[in-house]
Scaffold this motif. Structure first.
Motif, short mmCIF file in Angstrom:
data_model
loop_
_atom_site.label_atom_id
_atom_site.label_comp_id
_atom_site.label_asym_id
_atom_site.label_seq_id
_atom_site.Cartn_x
_atom_site.Cartn_y
_atom_site.Cartn_z
N GLY A 40 -10.30 -7.01 4.91
CA GLY A 40 -10.64 -6.53 3.59
C GLY A 40 -12.07 -6.04 3.44
O GLY A 40 -12.31 -5.06 2.73
N ILE A 43 -12.36 -2.46 4.53
CA ILE A 43 -11.76 -1.55 3.55
C ILE A 43 -12.70 -1.37 2.36
O ILE A 43 -12.95 -0.25 1.90
CB ILE A 43 -10.38 -2.06 3.10
N LEU A 44 -13.25 -2.47 1.88
CA LEU A 44 -14.18 -2.40 0.75
C LEU A 44 -15.43 -1.60 1.11
O LEU A 44 -15.94 -0.83 0.29
CB LEU A 44 -14.56 -3.81 0.30
N HIS A 76 -8.72 5.68 0.36
CA HIS A 76 -9.14 4.34 0.72
C HIS A 76 -8.79 3.32 -0.36
O HIS A 76 -8.53 2.16 -0.05
CB HIS A 76 -10.63 4.33 1.09
N CYS A 77 -8.75 3.75 -1.61
CA CYS A 77 -8.26 2.86 -2.67
C CYS A 77 -6.77 2.55 -2.48
O CYS A 77 -6.33 1.42 -2.71
CB CYS A 77 -8.51 3.47 -4.05
N LEU A 80 -6.56 -0.07 0.13
CA LEU A 80 -6.87 -1.36 -0.48
C LEU A 80 -5.68 -1.91 -1.25
O LEU A 80 -5.32 -3.09 -1.11
CB LEU A 80 -8.09 -1.23 -1.39
N HIS A 84 -3.13 -5.35 -0.48
CA HIS A 84 -2.85 -6.41 -1.45
C HIS A 84 -1.40 -6.38 -1.95
O HIS A 84 -1.08 -7.02 -2.95
CB HIS A 84 -3.81 -6.30 -2.64
#
Length: 117
Positions: A40, A43-44, A76-77, A80, A84
């Motif tokens: 994560g 990715i962030l 990229h969002c 993310l 999740h």
């Protein structure tokens, strides 16, 4: 330059399906699989980088770069979200829920305890 709503949602659905498939791909063979494997924070970090590049393109009034950077940011969002267990349909549902609401009223409604935690 824009396309119809149905085809826009189809593009998002295809990207979401690809992102889901890449969860089980070899990180050596897929950029997205490598991002998932890094976790994560990676990715962030990419979202932060792409957001910064989006701001720079906007400040430079570079419309071509702005579109490209927003596409990178959105992509990229989506990565993310997929990490999740979410997808574009979840965001579209939230936008639909907010449609027609005053921005001030909607923000005030979110000021209470955070949802989903």
């Amino acid at each position: 330059m824009t396309s119809g709503e149905g085809s826009d949602q189809a593009v998002l659905a295809r990207i979401a399906a690809m992102l889901e498939a890449r969860k089980s791909a070899d990180p050596a063979s897929s950029y997205v699989a490598a991002l998932y494997a890094k976790g994560g924070d990676a990715i962030l970090k990419k979202i932060g980088e792409e957001a910064t590049e989006t701001v720079i393109a906007a400040k430079d009034d570079d419309k071509i770069a702005l579109v490209a950077e927003v596409a990178d940011l959105w992509f990229h969002c989506l990565v993310l979200l997929a990490a999740h267990g979410l997808g574009p349909a979840d965001v579209l549902a939230e936008l639909a829920r907010r449609e027609g609401l005053s921005g001030h009223a909607e923000k005030a409604a979110r000021a209470g305890p955070r949802r989903g935690r």
